[in-house]
Design a protein around this motif. Structure first.
Motif, PDB file in Angstrom:
ATOM      1  N   ARG A 260       0.853  -1.177   0.000  1.00 40.01           N
ATOM      2  CA  ARG A 260       0.000   0.000   0.000  1.00 40.01           C
ATOM      3  C   ARG A 260       0.888   1.226   0.000  1.00 40.01           C
ATOM      4  O   ARG A 260       2.017   1.204   0.488  1.00 40.01           O
ATOM      5  CB  ARG A 260      -0.953   0.028   1.198  1.00 40.01           C
ATOM      6  CG  ARG A 260      -0.306   0.256   2.557  1.00 40.01           C
ATOM      7  CD  ARG A 260      -1.367   0.192   3.645  1.00 40.01           C
ATOM      8  NE  ARG A 260      -0.815   0.404   4.966  1.00 40.01           N
ATOM      9  CZ  ARG A 260      -0.635   1.588   5.522  1.00 40.01           C
ATOM     10  NH1 ARG A 260      -0.935   2.675   4.833  1.00 40.01           N
ATOM     11  NH2 ARG A 260      -0.141   1.705   6.735  1.00 40.01           N
ATOM     12  N   THR A 261       0.399   2.284  -0.559  1.00 42.31           N
ATOM     13  CA  THR A 261       1.214   3.495  -0.668  1.00 42.31           C
ATOM     14  C   THR A 261       0.895   4.434   0.481  1.00 42.31           C
ATOM     15  O   THR A 261      -0.102   4.276   1.183  1.00 42.31           O
ATOM     16  CB  THR A 261       0.937   4.210  -2.003  1.00 42.31           C
ATOM     17  OG1 THR A 261      -0.447   4.534  -2.077  1.00 42.31           O
ATOM     18  CG2 THR A 261       1.318   3.315  -3.167  1.00 42.31           C
ATOM     19  N   GLU A 262       1.757   5.384   0.657  1.00 39.19           N
ATOM     20  CA  GLU A 262       1.624   6.363   1.732  1.00 39.19           C
ATOM     21  C   GLU A 262       1.007   7.643   1.170  1.00 39.19           C
ATOM     22  O   GLU A 262       1.529   8.230   0.245  1.00 39.19           O
ATOM     23  CB  GLU A 262       2.998   6.676   2.314  1.00 39.19           C
ATOM     24  CG  GLU A 262       2.964   7.575   3.530  1.00 39.19           C
ATOM     25  CD  GLU A 262       2.515   6.847   4.778  1.00 39.19           C
ATOM     26  OE1 GLU A 262       2.188   7.534   5.760  1.00 39.19           O
ATOM     27  OE2 GLU A 262       2.473   5.610   4.761  1.00 39.19           O
ATOM     28  N   ASP A 263      -0.126   8.048   1.710  1.00 39.80           N
ATOM     29  CA  ASP A 263      -0.752   9.299   1.294  1.00 39.80           C
ATOM     30  C   ASP A 263      -0.452  10.364   2.351  1.00 39.80           C
ATOM     31  O   ASP A 263      -0.931  10.284   3.473  1.00 39.80           O
ATOM     32  CB  ASP A 263      -2.272   9.131   1.153  1.00 39.80           C
ATOM     33  CG  ASP A 263      -2.626   8.176   0.023  1.00 39.80           C
ATOM     34  OD1 ASP A 263      -1.939   8.233  -1.012  1.00 39.80           O
ATOM     35  OD2 ASP A 263      -3.560   7.375   0.177  1.00 39.80           O
ATOM     36  N   SER A 264       0.361  11.310   1.986  1.00 36.37           N
ATOM     37  CA  SER A 264       0.721  12.372   2.939  1.00 36.37           C
ATOM     38  C   SER A 264       1.310  13.539   2.161  1.00 36.37           C
ATOM     39  O   SER A 264       1.606  13.438   0.980  1.00 36.37           O
ATOM     40  CB  SER A 264       1.733  11.871   3.964  1.00 36.37           C
ATOM     41  OG  SER A 264       2.980  11.652   3.355  1.00 36.37           O
ATOM     42  N   ASP A 265       1.475  14.657   2.874  1.00 38.24           N
ATOM     43  CA  ASP A 265       2.214  15.757   2.275  1.00 38.24           C
ATOM     44  C   ASP A 265       3.630  15.287   1.975  1.00 38.24           C
ATOM     45  O   ASP A 265       4.175  14.432   2.664  1.00 38.24           O
ATOM     46  CB  ASP A 265       2.293  16.944   3.251  1.00 38.24           C
ATOM     47  CG  ASP A 265       0.935  17.595   3.461  1.00 38.24           C
ATOM     48  OD1 ASP A 265       0.064  17.415   2.598  1.00 38.24           O
ATOM     49  OD2 ASP A 265       0.774  18.274   4.490  1.00 38.24           O
ATOM     50  N   LEU A 266       4.239  15.863   0.921  1.00 36.76           N
ATOM     51  CA  LEU A 266       5.632  15.539   0.650  1.00 36.76           C
ATOM     52  C   LEU A 266       6.464  15.896   1.878  1.00 36.76           C
ATOM     53  O   LEU A 266       6.367  16.980   2.421  1.00 36.76           O
ATOM     54  CB  LEU A 266       6.138  16.328  -0.564  1.00 36.76           C
ATOM     55  CG  LEU A 266       5.610  15.881  -1.916  1.00 36.76           C
ATOM     56  CD1 LEU A 266       6.158  16.784  -3.008  1.00 36.76           C
ATOM     57  CD2 LEU A 266       5.990  14.443  -2.200  1.00 36.76           C
ATOM     58  N   GLY A 267       7.280  14.971   2.300  1.00 32.32           N
ATOM     59  CA  GLY A 267       8.097  15.195   3.486  1.00 32.32           C
ATOM     60  C   GLY A 267       7.396  14.779   4.763  1.00 32.32           C
ATOM     61  O   GLY A 267       8.030  14.679   5.809  1.00 32.32           O
ATOM     62  N   GLY A 268       6.094  14.487   4.696  1.00 25.66           N
ATOM     63  CA  GLY A 268       5.349  14.126   5.904  1.00 25.66           C
ATOM     64  C   GLY A 268       5.775  12.807   6.501  1.00 25.66           C
ATOM     65  O   GLY A 268       5.540  12.549   7.688  1.00 25.66           O
ATOM     66  N   THR A 269       6.351  11.933   5.683  1.00 27.57           N
ATOM     67  CA  THR A 269       6.785  10.635   6.189  1.00 27.57           C
ATOM     68  C   THR A 269       8.304  10.556   6.305  1.00 27.57           C
ATOM     69  O   THR A 269       8.874   9.479   6.396  1.00 27.57           O
ATOM     70  CB  THR A 269       6.288   9.516   5.267  1.00 27.57           C
ATOM     71  OG1 THR A 269       6.725   9.802   3.934  1.00 27.57           O
ATOM     72  CG2 THR A 269       4.783   9.421   5.276  1.00 27.57           C
ATOM     73  N   MET A 270       8.960  11.683   6.289  1.00 26.29           N
ATOM     74  CA  MET A 270      10.415  11.727   6.388  1.00 26.29           C
ATOM     75  C   MET A 270      10.896  11.241   7.759  1.00 26.29           C
ATOM     76  O   MET A 270      10.274  11.509   8.781  1.00 26.29           O
ATOM     77  CB  MET A 270      10.915  13.152   6.190  1.00 26.29           C
ATOM     78  CG  MET A 270      10.871  13.625   4.764  1.00 26.29           C
ATOM     79  SD  MET A 270      12.369  13.172   3.888  1.00 26.29           S
ATOM     80  CE  MET A 270      12.147  14.157   2.410  1.00 26.29           C
ATOM     81  N   ARG A 271      12.054  10.564   7.742  1.00 25.79           N
ATOM     82  CA  ARG A 271      12.810  10.364   8.974  1.00 25.79           C
ATOM     83  C   ARG A 271      13.844  11.475   8.994  1.00 25.79           C
ATOM     84  O   ARG A 271      14.748  11.507   8.156  1.00 25.79           O
ATOM     85  CB  ARG A 271      13.458   8.981   8.983  1.00 25.79           C
ATOM     86  CG  ARG A 271      14.122   8.642  10.315  1.00 25.79           C
ATOM     87  CD  ARG A 271      14.080   7.156  10.651  1.00 25.79           C
ATOM     88  NE  ARG A 271      14.886   6.320   9.809  1.00 25.79           N
ATOM     89  CZ  ARG A 271      16.089   5.826  10.139  1.00 25.79           C
ATOM     90  NH1 ARG A 271      16.617   6.124  11.319  1.00 25.79           N
ATOM     91  NH2 ARG A 271      16.755   5.042   9.326  1.00 25.79           N
ATOM     92  N   LEU A 272      13.705  12.381   9.951  1.00 25.12           N
ATOM     93  CA  LEU A 272      14.482  13.615   9.943  1.00 25.12           C
ATOM     94  C   LEU A 272      15.226  13.823  11.257  1.00 25.12           C
ATOM     95  O   LEU A 272      14.733  13.482  12.330  1.00 25.12           O
ATOM     96  CB  LEU A 272      13.563  14.822   9.707  1.00 25.12           C
ATOM     97  CG  LEU A 272      13.040  15.048   8.288  1.00 25.12           C
ATOM     98  CD1 LEU A 272      11.867  16.015   8.300  1.00 25.12           C
ATOM     99  CD2 LEU A 272      14.148  15.573   7.392  1.00 25.12           C
ATOM    100  N   GLY A 273      16.419  14.395  11.163  1.00 22.61           N
ATOM    101  CA  GLY A 273      17.139  14.834  12.333  1.00 22.61           C
ATOM    102  C   GLY A 273      18.109  13.808  12.895  1.00 22.61           C
ATOM    103  O   GLY A 273      18.311  12.722  12.349  1.00 22.61           O
TER     104      GLY A 273
END
Length: 564
Positions: A437-450
């Motif tokens: 299944r795909t991820e529906d979110s804003d671009l960058g919303g599913t980022m692993r950041l920091g």
């Protein structure tokens, strides 16, 4: 607002005539001198664009997205700041017009303004001043750079806010540095001061009188032109500073110190009681190592934005830092991954001593990165894969060694037969089955950041380089190694040399039967500085030196010989 007693003195840095004059480097260099005098320094960037942050902006248009410990996606100038000063910055240090308006509108929706008309003055300017206070509190001095140039419509709220701050705090708590261009007409052998005069006139027209002028030019500013500029701009002659084009940005702190720029700041902001003499020995050592190398290597950087090298700014700088630590000149050869798809890796990579594949997004050029990883693995060429570069190495191993035909990242092929790279939501399920299944979110919303901790496996190349069991690195990515494929890849010899602190995500891979082949999911380039380098980049450059020497192990004592 903070009380007058706790307000941090601020140096505001503006620019005029044209953009890209180097406000960030000039500000960072001044900050480095002030830090060398014993002051606790921080820096901040105010960007006039309406994007909330540069996270979704094209690298061709904006360049690199720099990531801080707290996961903020920021302007690349914060990378300059952290490479010049020892302070670790955060999202507080990067403010955009988008962030300001987002905050103001949220407050309006909550009713914070009690039904009043929301206006640029005072609501937007007050929000800007609040952000400046929040980012600079607790330091001896702060440098705040305003993006763009004087006259830009988008910059006006920021300029108005700092004008107000100067009035509210006084000249001993806020001062203005203005960087401007002095064009050199080579055929006539003349410097032209008119653009600077008009730039200052524009600045004064909105209520800001600069205290110091930084005059950027190809050649040093003669005393006659300096006096002329001072006369026409109402700036003291001693505060008209010549900023010439230098062949090494690490020379700039010494150049500015030689013109007593730091003393002008210390005197006006009354910081004398907190400072000593500037100790620039670390910067002198960096310059000396760069100018007197004992070796030289060529590193191929295989990317997809190589026509706009600012997209890989920190990577290029970190490679040079790795060379500085062992007195090695690192020549960067920028290579387009699509050229490798067309012409083959052997042709495009001819003559390089090592190859680095940096991060990126999207399917364009990805196959060229996979081909690069395969070529480096087979030809024993030192390979450093960062983020997408690590994922390319995994895809190569899956396809060409583990026999997983059709292996790919779901970023590029949602229906890949073997999704060895994918979103966590695509492969992590309670039943252990691969979930499509795909991820529906804003671009960058599913980022692993920091900044995130990772455990290094003993006995690996990564462990030898770091010399630690646990390290922290900054991340910026959405796709991960699919844990369902650990076993088949381990069976063909791929070593998972680092995992996340909770042991759920693969952080590094390497080939043990290779002189130097390492891929990391994080972005170590964001923690490299010219004064200390980074273990992975130092090790990679050393491996490139050994490859150039025909595989001979180096016994010299050059690594980390530059005073840290």
């Amino acid at each position: 607002m903070t009380s007058p007693e706790s307000q941090t003195p601020i140096v505001f840095v503006t620019g005029g005539v044209v953009s890209s004059l180097g406000k960030g480097i000039a500000a960072a260099s001044l900050a480095a001198i002030l830090e060398a005098r014993g002051l606790k320094v921080t820096m901040m960037k105010l960007d006039p664009y309406l994007n909330v942050d540069p996270g979704t902006m094209s690298p061709f248009q904006h360049g690199e997205v720099y990531v801080t410990d707290d996961g903020a996606e920021t302007d690349l100038d914060l990378g300059h700041y952290e490479r010049f000063v020892n302070t670790r910055l955060s999202g507080l240090n990067s403010i955009t017009t988008g962030k300001i308006y987002d905050s103001v509108l949220r407050k309006e929706r909550r009713g914070d303004y009690l039904g009043g008309t929301v206006q640029v003055i005072p609501h937007v300017t007050d929000e800007i001043k609040r952000c400046i206070d929040a980012a600079t509190e607790g330091y001896d001095v702060a440098l705040v750079e305003i993006g763009g140039t004087v006259g830009d419509i988008e910059s006006l709220p920021f300029l108005e806010a700092i004008r107000q701050l100067r009035i509210e705090r006084g000249s001993d708590k806020a001062m203005f540095l203005h960087l401007t261009l002095i064009p050199y007409i080579r055929v006539a052998g003349e410097l032209k001061t008119k653009p600077t005069q008009h730039s200052v006139k524009e600045l004064r027209g909105i209520g800001i009188q600069p205290d110091v002028l930084l005059c950027r030019s190809e050649v040093p500013l003669p005393d006659g032109e300096r006096r002329k500029i001072a006369l026409f701009t109402n700036v003291p002659e001693k505060a008209v500073i010549s900023v010439v084009d230098l062949d090494n940005i690490h020379k700039i702190p010494r150049w500015l110190h030689g013109q007593r720029l730091d003393q002008l700041v210390v005197d006006q902001l009354q910081l004398g009681g907190k400072t000593g003499e500037a100790n620039l020995s670390e910067w002198d050592a960096v310059v000396d190592a760069a100018e007197r190398p004992i070796d030289e290597v060529t590193i191929g950087i295989v990317g997809k934005y190589v026509d706009h090298k600012d997209a890989y700014k920190s990577v290029g700088e970190a490679l040079k830092h790795g060379g500085i630590r062992q007195r090695t000149r690192v020549n960067l050869k920028w290579l387009e991954s699509e050229d490798i798809e067309r012409d083959g890796a052997a042709k495009v990579l001819a003559g390089v001593d090592g190859v680095l594949v940096p991060g990126g997004f999207g399917d364009r050029g990805f196959e060229g990165k996979v081909m690069t990883a395969q070529f480096a693995r087979e030809q024993k060429l030192p390979y450093f894969g960062i983020c997408y570069g690590m994922q390319a190495a995994v895809v190569d191993a899956a396809r060409n060694l583990a026999g997983l035909e059709g292996a790919n990242s779901t970023e590029n092929d949602k229906q890949a037969a073997h999704p060895v790279i994918g979103l966590i939501t695509e492969w992590r399920t309670s039943s252990g089955e691969v979930e499509r299944r795909t991820e529906d979110s804003d671009l960058g919303g599913t980022m692993r950041l920091g900044l995130q901790q990772q455990r290094i496996r003993p006995g690996t190349l990564a462990h030898r380089l770091y010399g630690k069991d646990v390290v922290g690195e900054r991340h910026r990515h959405r796709y991960e190694f699919n844990n369902h494929y650990r076993a088949p890849l381990e069976d063909v010899g791929l070593v998972f040399s680092a995992k996340s602190a909770d042991d759920t995500l693969v952080e590094m891979v390497e080939w043990p039967n290779h002189p130097w082949f390492l891929g990391c999911q994080a972005h170590p380039e964001f923690l490299s500085t010219p004064r200390s380098g980074h273990p992975l980049f130092i090790g990679f450059v050393r491996a490139a030196r050994e490859h150039k020497a025909g595989g001979r192990l180096l016994n010299d004592s050059s690594v980390n010989e530059v005073a840290a």
